[in-house]
Design a protein around this motif. Structure first.
Motif, PDB file in Angstrom:
ATOM      1  N   ASP A 120       3.339   7.793  10.895  1.00 30.91           N
ATOM      2  CA  ASP A 120       3.845   6.429  10.839  1.00 30.91           C
ATOM      3  C   ASP A 120       2.739   5.380  10.829  1.00 30.91           C
ATOM      4  OD1 ASP A 120       6.427   7.253  10.814  1.00 30.91           O
ATOM      5  OD2 ASP A 120       6.627   7.274  13.004  1.00 30.91           O
ATOM      6  N   THR A 121       1.481   5.831  10.967  1.00 29.90           N
ATOM      7  CA  THR A 121       0.376   4.887  10.976  1.00 29.90           C
ATOM      8  C   THR A 121       0.214   4.270   9.597  1.00 29.90           C
ATOM      9  OG1 THR A 121      -0.731   6.253  12.608  1.00 29.90           O
ATOM     10  CG2 THR A 121      -2.080   4.621  11.458  1.00 29.90           C
ATOM     11  N   PRO A 122       0.218   2.951   9.495  1.00 28.61           N
ATOM     12  CA  PRO A 122       0.135   2.342   8.169  1.00 28.61           C
ATOM     13  C   PRO A 122      -1.201   2.603   7.504  1.00 28.61           C
ATOM     14  CG  PRO A 122      -0.064   0.672   9.893  1.00 28.61           C
ATOM     15  CD  PRO A 122       0.303   1.943  10.575  1.00 28.61           C
ATOM     16  N   ALA A 123      -1.153   2.916   6.224  1.00 27.31           N
ATOM     17  CA  ALA A 123      -2.377   3.142   5.466  1.00 27.31           C
ATOM     18  C   ALA A 123      -2.990   1.799   5.097  1.00 27.31           C
ATOM     19  CB  ALA A 123      -2.070   3.930   4.190  1.00 27.31           C
ATOM     20  N   PRO A 124      -4.319   1.770   4.938  1.00 25.38           N
ATOM     21  CA  PRO A 124      -4.956   0.506   4.574  1.00 25.38           C
ATOM     22  C   PRO A 124      -4.469   0.006   3.228  1.00 25.38           C
ATOM     23  CG  PRO A 124      -6.469   2.371   4.340  1.00 25.38           C
ATOM     24  CD  PRO A 124      -5.276   2.881   5.046  1.00 25.38           C
ATOM     25  N   LYS A 125      -4.327  -1.318   3.102  1.00 24.09           N
ATOM     26  CA  LYS A 125      -3.846  -1.910   1.854  1.00 24.09           C
ATOM     27  C   LYS A 125      -4.919  -1.847   0.780  1.00 24.09           C
ATOM     28  CE  LYS A 125      -0.396  -5.033   3.840  1.00 24.09           C
ATOM     29  NZ  LYS A 125       0.094  -6.434   3.919  1.00 24.09           N
ATOM     30  N   VAL A 126      -4.477  -1.516  -0.422  1.00 26.01           N
ATOM     31  CA  VAL A 126      -5.381  -1.400  -1.551  1.00 26.01           C
ATOM     32  C   VAL A 126      -4.897  -2.333  -2.650  1.00 26.01           C
ATOM     33  CG1 VAL A 126      -6.367   0.161  -3.276  1.00 26.01           C
ATOM     34  CG2 VAL A 126      -5.852   1.012  -0.977  1.00 26.01           C
ATOM     35  N   LYS A 127      -5.821  -3.022  -3.310  1.00 22.97           N
ATOM     36  CA  LYS A 127      -5.460  -3.918  -4.403  1.00 22.97           C
ATOM     37  C   LYS A 127      -4.848  -3.109  -5.541  1.00 22.97           C
ATOM     38  CE  LYS A 127      -7.314  -7.357  -7.609  1.00 22.97           C
ATOM     39  NZ  LYS A 127      -8.528  -8.047  -8.094  1.00 22.97           N
ATOM     40  N   LEU A 128      -3.667  -3.544  -5.996  1.00 23.03           N
ATOM     41  CA  LEU A 128      -2.965  -2.817  -7.038  1.00 23.03           C
ATOM     42  C   LEU A 128      -3.543  -3.145  -8.414  1.00 23.03           C
ATOM     43  CD1 LEU A 128       0.767  -3.050  -5.894  1.00 23.03           C
ATOM     44  CD2 LEU A 128      -0.824  -1.149  -5.624  1.00 23.03           C
ATOM     45  N   THR A 129      -4.010  -2.133  -9.077  1.00 20.83           N
ATOM     46  CA  THR A 129      -4.480  -2.227 -10.454  1.00 20.83           C
ATOM     47  C   THR A 129      -3.748  -1.134 -11.243  1.00 20.83           C
ATOM     48  OG1 THR A 129      -6.274  -0.643 -10.082  1.00 20.83           O
ATOM     49  CG2 THR A 129      -6.753  -2.969  -9.639  1.00 20.83           C
ATOM     50  N   PRO A 130      -3.764  -1.214 -12.576  1.00 18.76           N
ATOM     51  CA  PRO A 130      -3.116  -0.146 -13.352  1.00 18.76           C
ATOM     52  C   PRO A 130      -3.624   1.247 -12.975  1.00 18.76           C
ATOM     53  CG  PRO A 130      -3.621  -1.996 -14.768  1.00 18.76           C
ATOM     54  CD  PRO A 130      -4.242  -2.312 -13.434  1.00 18.76           C
ATOM     55  N   LYS A 131      -4.919   1.358 -12.699  1.00 17.78           N
ATOM     56  CA  LYS A 131      -5.477   2.656 -12.322  1.00 17.78           C
ATOM     57  C   LYS A 131      -4.931   3.114 -10.983  1.00 17.78           C
ATOM     58  CE  LYS A 131      -9.864   5.037 -11.487  1.00 17.78           C
ATOM     59  NZ  LYS A 131     -11.340   4.905 -11.458  1.00 17.78           N
ATOM     60  N   VAL A 132      -4.874   2.202 -10.019  1.00 17.59           N
ATOM     61  CA  VAL A 132      -4.372   2.545  -8.683  1.00 17.59           C
ATOM     62  C   VAL A 132      -2.888   2.893  -8.753  1.00 17.59           C
ATOM     63  CG1 VAL A 132      -3.876   1.615  -6.380  1.00 17.59           C
ATOM     64  CG2 VAL A 132      -6.092   1.190  -7.455  1.00 17.59           C
ATOM     65  N   ILE A 133      -2.119   2.113  -9.518  1.00 18.09           N
ATOM     66  CA  ILE A 133      -0.686   2.387  -9.656  1.00 18.09           C
ATOM     67  C   ILE A 133      -0.466   3.762 -10.283  1.00 18.09           C
ATOM     68  CG2 ILE A 133       1.425   1.688 -10.839  1.00 18.09           C
ATOM     69  CD1 ILE A 133       0.471  -1.207 -10.570  1.00 18.09           C
ATOM     70  N   GLY A 134      -1.226   4.061 -11.341  1.00 17.22           N
ATOM     71  CA  GLY A 134      -1.104   5.370 -11.980  1.00 17.22           C
ATOM     72  C   GLY A 134      -1.448   6.504 -11.031  1.00 17.22           C
ATOM     73  N   ALA A 135      -2.522   6.303 -10.250  1.00 21.74           N
ATOM     74  CA  ALA A 135      -2.937   7.331  -9.291  1.00 21.74           C
ATOM     75  C   ALA A 135      -1.871   7.542  -8.219  1.00 21.74           C
ATOM     76  CB  ALA A 135      -4.266   6.939  -8.648  1.00 21.74           C
ATOM     77  N   LYS A 136      -1.253   6.438  -7.758  1.00 20.05           N
ATOM     78  CA  LYS A 136      -0.210   6.551  -6.737  1.00 20.05           C
ATOM     79  C   LYS A 136       1.033   7.256  -7.281  1.00 20.05           C
ATOM     80  CE  LYS A 136      -1.430   2.651  -3.728  1.00 20.05           C
ATOM     81  NZ  LYS A 136      -1.460   3.470  -2.493  1.00 20.05           N
ATOM     82  N   MET A 137       1.394   6.962  -8.525  1.00 16.72           N
ATOM     83  CA  MET A 137       2.555   7.624  -9.124  1.00 16.72           C
ATOM     84  C   MET A 137       2.297   9.120  -9.270  1.00 16.72           C
ATOM     85  SD  MET A 137       3.525   4.786 -12.045  1.00 16.72           S
ATOM     86  CE  MET A 137       4.692   5.871 -12.853  1.00 16.72           C
ATOM     87  N   LEU A 138       1.103   9.469  -9.730  1.00 21.25           N
ATOM     88  CA  LEU A 138       0.751  10.876  -9.883  1.00 21.25           C
ATOM     89  C   LEU A 138       0.741  11.575  -8.532  1.00 21.25           C
ATOM     90  CD1 LEU A 138      -0.267  13.234 -11.621  1.00 21.25           C
ATOM     91  CD2 LEU A 138      -2.598  12.365 -11.294  1.00 21.25           C
ATOM     92  N   ASP A 139       0.167  10.905  -7.532  1.00 25.80           N
ATOM     93  CA  ASP A 139       0.103  11.497  -6.199  1.00 25.80           C
ATOM     94  C   ASP A 139       1.495  11.701  -5.614  1.00 25.80           C
ATOM     95  OD1 ASP A 139      -1.433  12.160  -3.640  1.00 25.80           O
ATOM     96  OD2 ASP A 139      -0.169  10.509  -2.965  1.00 25.80           O
ATOM     97  N   ALA A 140       2.388  10.742  -5.851  1.00 23.32           N
ATOM     98  CA  ALA A 140       3.760  10.864  -5.335  1.00 23.32           C
ATOM     99  C   ALA A 140       4.474  12.049  -5.972  1.00 23.32           C
ATOM    100  CB  ALA A 140       4.531   9.574  -5.601  1.00 23.32           C
ATOM    101  N   LEU A 141       4.315  12.217  -7.280  1.00 16.09           N
ATOM    102  CA  LEU A 141       4.975  13.313  -7.977  1.00 16.09           C
ATOM    103  C   LEU A 141       4.415  14.658  -7.535  1.00 16.09           C
ATOM    104  CD1 LEU A 141       6.915  14.328 -10.134  1.00 16.09           C
ATOM    105  CD2 LEU A 141       5.115  13.950 -11.837  1.00 16.09           C
ATOM    106  N   VAL A 142       3.084  14.773  -7.539  1.00 16.22           N
ATOM    107  CA  VAL A 142       2.454  16.045  -7.165  1.00 16.22           C
ATOM    108  C   VAL A 142       2.708  16.360  -5.700  1.00 16.22           C
ATOM    109  CG1 VAL A 142       0.252  17.243  -6.924  1.00 16.22           C
ATOM    110  CG2 VAL A 142       0.692  15.854  -8.953  1.00 16.22           C
ATOM    111  N   GLY A 143       2.552  15.343  -4.829  1.00 16.72           N
ATOM    112  CA  GLY A 143       2.754  15.565  -3.406  1.00 16.72           C
ATOM    113  C   GLY A 143       4.177  15.945  -3.055  1.00 16.72           C
ATOM    114  N   THR A 144       5.138  15.436  -3.818  1.00 18.82           N
ATOM    115  CA  THR A 144       6.544  15.774  -3.569  1.00 18.82           C
ATOM    116  C   THR A 144       6.881  17.163  -4.086  1.00 18.82           C
ATOM    117  OG1 THR A 144       7.243  13.456  -3.660  1.00 18.82           O
ATOM    118  CG2 THR A 144       8.933  15.114  -4.062  1.00 18.82           C
TER     119      THR A 144
END
Length: 494
Positions: free
Chosen positions: A90-114
């Motif tokens: 439940d510990t909040p992760a540090p905020k990261v500035k959203l860029t197309p690269k970061v958004i793409g990485a987060k989407m990929l991580d969500a899919l793979v991690g799930t």
């Protein structure tokens, strides 16, 4: 247990910045997948040298530590050290500035991690369905026999209820209430809802409070529930912020369900299906345009995709394609040459090397790839270290992938191609399909073996004192042992 993984776990956690730096942890078939608070605390070089670690993939606050087939043991020990019972997650992760690269990485991580924690259930169901298919093919049972019906039902369980499994796994990834996520996903596979969707498909008007409901079939799907659970995480936090403390026990879950479920049914579900269909259409449009060449290219790229963990991106596409057509003819056939080729390259290294430790590592890693279709020991323990054998495996993947594409080989399940899972490529209407598959596997071994010997590699002296090769040797040896006697993994929960 063939080895005490408590020491490995302690070293890994220490090199990741300590237990307090671990936010969440899951595992797939060979990797520990960490989410960390502060990536600056990661000592990647030291982590790679930990005895028992075969490789490290580091991307921002995400870190994958490759252990091998015994990853479940290491996972249990790390969980004890980090006490990931919900407090750390439940510990909040540090905020990261959203860029197309970061958004793409987060989407990929969500899919793979799930999807990664769900792979064992998907493979298990696939192999049971293959067993039923073989019983039919050899005329042991008729199609309407109760044994065949029950086996197919057992095999279909993981696929029919895939939305619920995705909801449970995604709720961990998105740090939202698992029971609420499962409850909302359960609506999509409820018999009454399925009946309504069938009626809508036949032209009957179906609406919710006057808003038309799009006819969608959600069984065997991934993307819709993944998106719904992500949105649920925000709805839950918003509802929590507006409900009085005295009413949270009953009002909060009621509002969450009443808000999230209609949004999912009316908007997110159909949108997720469209996204998934578009991705599948794009992948197979390439296949339709390039034909066998698309399979060849995928075969050459597959080891590199496994290295980065991006191979899991294709899991939803494969599942949806098999559900709709019964077979998958691009990604799975491409893995024949890739997986078996990596095993053959390792056998060539074992044949030629004078280094005793490398010889043992190569033999065990090769067996893992050939027999179980698990290639990480080969990649991290041998091929990446020696480089030119990896090139031999890439060439083999291209050639054998092209031949598989020309032969029209297709898979009926999602098990990693190996000698033991070759039956997934059998076409009951074409007996020669088994001959083709076994021939391609034999060619993969021979071709990668010969290419490795031709390209050569810089051998490692016997007296070279390296922590990483030693770790790879011991881990790969244990992987080979586990192929004979697999140990059930504890569910990957954070």
């Amino acid at each position: 247990m063939s080895k005490d993984y408590s020491a490995v776990a302690r070293s890994v956690v220490e090199k990741l910045g300590g237990a307090n730096n671990v936010v969440a942890l899951t595992h797939c078939m060979t990797r520990l997948r960490f989410v960390l608070k502060d990536e600056a605390k990661i000592d990647a070089a030291a982590l790679k040298g930990v005895k028992g670690v075969m490789g490290v993939v580091h991307n921002g606050d995400k870190c994958q530590v490759i252990i091998g087939n015994n990853v479940a043991y290491a996972y249990q020990e790390v969980m004890k050290l980090c006490s990931l019972d919900g407090a750390a997650a439940d510990t909040p992760a540090p905020k990261v500035k959203l860029t197309p690269k970061v958004i793409g990485a987060k989407m990929l991580d969500a899919l793979v991690g799930t999807m990664s924690p769900l792979i064992p259930a998907i493979i298990g169901g696939s192999m049971v369905k293959l067993a039923a298919m073989l019983l039919l093919m050899f005329n042991i049972y008729e199609a309407d026999h109760s044994t065949i019906i029950l086996l197919n039902t057992i095999g279909d369980g993981a696929f029919f209820f895939l939305p619920i499994m995705v909801a449970a796994s995604a709720s961990i990834k998105f740090k939202t209430n698992m029971s609420l996520a499962i409850g909302i996903a359960g609506v999509l596979v409820h018999p009454n809802f399925i009946d309504l969707m069938a009626q809508a498909a036949d032209g009957r008007a179906v609406d919710l409070f006057g808003i038309p409901v799009t006819s969608v079939r959600y069984t065997y799907t991934v993307i819709p529930v993944l998106i719904m659970t992500w949105i649920l995480s925000y709805i839950e936090r918003w509802v929590d912020s507006i409900t009085p403390a005295v009413t949270k026990n009953f009002l909060k879950p009621m509002l969450i369900v009443l808000i999230a479920a209609p949004i999912g049914i009316l908007l997110v579900g159909p949108m997720g299906i469209w996204i998934g269909t578009a991705i599948s259409a794009a992948v197979y449009a390439i296949h339709g345009t390039l034909g066998w060449l698309a399979v060849a290219i995928m075969g050459a790229l597959w080891p590199l995709l496994v290295l980065t963990g991006m191979h899991r991106v294709f899991t939803p596409t494969i599942i949806q394609t098999i559900a709709e057509t019964g077979t998958e003819g691009m990604v799975m056939p491409s893995e024949i040459g890739a997986n078996i080729g990596m095993g053959g390259a390792c056998l060539a290294v074992a044949w030629k090397t004078k280094n005793i430790a490398l010889k043992q590592t190569s033999m065990a890693a090769g067996a893992s790839a050939l027999m179980a279709g698990i290639s990480e020991p080969a990649l991290y323990g041998v091929l990446v270290r020696l480089k030119r054998p990896l090139i031999a495996a890439l060439i083999t993947g291209f050639i054998v992938g092209g031949l598989a594409g020309m032969a029209g080989i297709a898979s009926h399940s999602m098990a990693a191609p190996s000698l033991f899972t070759s039956v997934q490529f059998i076409d009951v209407n074409d007996p020669m399909s088994l001959v083709w598959v076994l021939g391609l596997m034999a060619l993969s071994v021979v071709l990668s073996f010969v290419l490795t010997l031709i390209l050569g590699f810089e051998d490692i002296p016997n007296d070279e004192d390296e922590a990483s090769p030693t770790a790879a040797k011991e881990s790969a040896k244990e992987n080979a042992e586990e192929i004979e006697t697999p140990v059930p993994a504890k569910p990957a929960t954070a």
